[in-house]
Write an enzyme that holds these catalytic residues in place. Structure first.
Site, mmCIF file in Angstrom:
data_model
loop_
_atom_site.group_PDB
_atom_site.id
_atom_site.type_symbol
_atom_site.label_atom_id
_atom_site.label_comp_id
_atom_site.label_asym_id
_atom_site.label_seq_id
_atom_site.Cartn_x
_atom_site.Cartn_y
_atom_site.Cartn_z
ATOM 1 N N HIS A 143 -55.082 -10.318 -14.997
ATOM 2 C CA HIS A 143 -54.151 -9.580 -14.139
ATOM 3 C C HIS A 143 -54.885 -8.754 -13.091
ATOM 4 O O HIS A 143 -56.091 -8.517 -13.191
ATOM 5 C CB HIS A 143 -53.260 -8.648 -14.985
ATOM 6 C CG HIS A 143 -54.025 -7.549 -15.667
ATOM 7 N ND1 HIS A 143 -54.838 -7.773 -16.753
ATOM 8 C CD2 HIS A 143 -54.116 -6.229 -15.398
ATOM 9 C CE1 HIS A 143 -55.394 -6.637 -17.126
ATOM 10 N NE2 HIS A 143 -54.983 -5.677 -16.322
ATOM 11 N N ASP B 30 -54.252 -4.930 -11.724
ATOM 12 C CA ASP B 30 -53.485 -3.806 -12.267
ATOM 13 C C ASP B 30 -52.212 -3.540 -11.477
ATOM 14 O O ASP B 30 -52.255 -3.373 -10.248
ATOM 15 C CB ASP B 30 -54.331 -2.522 -12.283
ATOM 16 C CG ASP B 30 -55.392 -2.573 -13.369
ATOM 17 O OD1 ASP B 30 -55.127 -3.172 -14.425
ATOM 18 O OD2 ASP B 30 -56.485 -2.031 -13.151
ATOM 19 N N HIS C 157 -58.864 -9.147 -13.737
ATOM 20 C CA HIS C 157 -59.663 -8.839 -14.925
ATOM 21 C C HIS C 157 -58.860 -9.123 -16.185
ATOM 22 O O HIS C 157 -57.635 -9.284 -16.143
ATOM 23 C CB HIS C 157 -60.191 -7.404 -14.893
ATOM 24 C CG HIS C 157 -59.118 -6.358 -14.888
ATOM 25 N ND1 HIS C 157 -58.377 -6.061 -13.772
ATOM 26 C CD2 HIS C 157 -58.657 -5.534 -15.865
ATOM 27 C CE1 HIS C 157 -57.518 -5.101 -14.052
ATOM 28 N NE2 HIS C 157 -57.664 -4.766 -15.326
ATOM 29 N N ARG D 156 -58.977 5.394 -18.277
ATOM 30 C CA ARG D 156 -58.917 4.720 -16.983
ATOM 31 C C ARG D 156 -58.154 5.565 -15.983
ATOM 32 O O ARG D 156 -57.147 6.176 -16.346
ATOM 33 C CB ARG D 156 -58.208 3.375 -17.181
ATOM 34 C CG ARG D 156 -58.415 2.397 -16.043
ATOM 35 C CD ARG D 156 -57.634 1.130 -16.292
ATOM 36 N NE ARG D 156 -56.312 1.240 -15.696
ATOM 37 C CZ ARG D 156 -55.380 0.304 -15.777
ATOM 38 N NH1 ARG D 156 -55.612 -0.810 -16.449
ATOM 39 N NH2 ARG D 156 -54.210 0.460 -15.203
HETATM 40 C C1 SIN Z 1 -57.309 -3.005 -18.315
HETATM 41 O O1 SIN Z 1 -57.493 -2.087 -17.535
HETATM 42 O O2 SIN Z 1 -56.582 -3.934 -18.046
HETATM 43 C C2 SIN Z 1 -58.054 -2.990 -19.611
HETATM 44 C C3 SIN Z 1 -59.436 -3.494 -19.430
HETATM 45 C C4 SIN Z 1 -60.217 -3.399 -20.697
HETATM 46 O O3 SIN Z 1 -59.808 -2.708 -21.627
HETATM 47 O O4 SIN Z 1 -61.267 -4.017 -20.772
#
Ligand code: SIN
Length: 268
Positions: free
Chosen positions: A98, A100, A244, A259
């Protein structure tokens, strides 16, 4: 300090050495921004940051946004999205490729994940270069995609147990299938398996077939890199040109990070 940049794969990703993210000077901020534009995702090791310093780092690159599924996990810091898994977890945030919050009208331009605890092995994050995804399409398909828009929805994501939320209003947005990066001016493919559900200009069966083909293409291994976390590693990615995916291969161990998301523009 001298900044050193080490590429992870030919496709994308670079580790940046010789910076303290809690104490950046103007020239370092600009070097980090340039590195992000050049490599789509950048990584740092052994960083010591408080929650305030993590937020301040994000604010050097734009305004912070609050995640729509946020549950105020850290009191007084709604901008911090906690990424957590342990022996009770059945799934984790971001297990599907995805960008974000592409379900928002103005999705975040970037996200910065700061890892506090990681499993002995596993829990890597994979990234994929969407400039390459666009550039490697054949010319007729590029032309077709450039005239299309796609619906990005979130009810199927945020209604899962992993995302507690009370008000049940799930963002959705229509974006161009090919977007132009506002800084680099490069074109990238802007569809992802997490949120993109329909190509608007096509019949349902045509949309299903083309979308599945494009999604598989975005997931090509040669477009990717994979980051192995250590305690206090940081990843900063550009959601406008990279996808990612979190790897949940470490159950029942603990993985815990914070995050922040940096506001972005409407994709064009
Ligand atoms: C995410 O921000 O989508 C999670 C990425 C992760 O936990 O590696």
């Amino acid at each position: 300090m001298t900044i050193e940049i080490r590429k992870l794969t030919p496709a994308l990703g670079a580790e940046i050495l010789g910076v303290d993210l809690a104490r950046l000077g103007n020239s370092e901020v600009s070097a980090i921004h340039d590195a992000l534009m050049a490599h789509q995702v950048i990584f740092f090791r052994d960083q010591e940051m408080s929650v305030e310093q993590h937020k301040a780092l994000g604010r050097l690159f734009g305004e912070l946004s609050v995640h729509p599924a946020a549950t105020a996990e850290i009191e007084g810091h709604p901008e911090i999205r906690v990424v957590h898994a342990d022996e009770t977890s059945k799934s984790v945030t971001g297990e599907v490729w995805h960008s974000d919050l592409s379900c928002q009208a103005e999705p975040p331009m970037g996200s910065i994940l700061y890892m506090h605890q990681q499993p002995d092995v596993g829990g890597d994050t994979a990234f994929a270069n969407m400039y390459l995804a666009y550039e490697t399409l054949s010319e007729p398909l590029k032309r077709l995609c450039e005239g299309l828009t796609a619906l990005h929805t979130s009810a199927h994501v945020f209604s899962k147990n992993a995302y507690g939320r009370g008000d049940k209003s799930f963002p959705e947005a229509v974006h161009p299938v090919v977007r132009t990066h506002p800084v680099t001016k490069r074109k990238s493919l802007f569809v992802n398996r997490g949120f993109t559900t329909r190509i608007m200009e096509l019949k349902k069966n045509e949309s299903d077939a083309l979308l599945e083909m494009l999604l598989r293409h975005t997931e090509t291994p040669e477009f990717q890199c994979r980051f192995r976390w250590a305690r206090h590693s940081v990843a900063f990615w550009d959601n406008r040109c990279a996808l990612h995916r979190a790897t949940f291969d470490y159950f029942p161990q603990v993985r815990h990070g914070h995050r922040v998301q940096i506001r972005g523009d409407r994709p064009v």
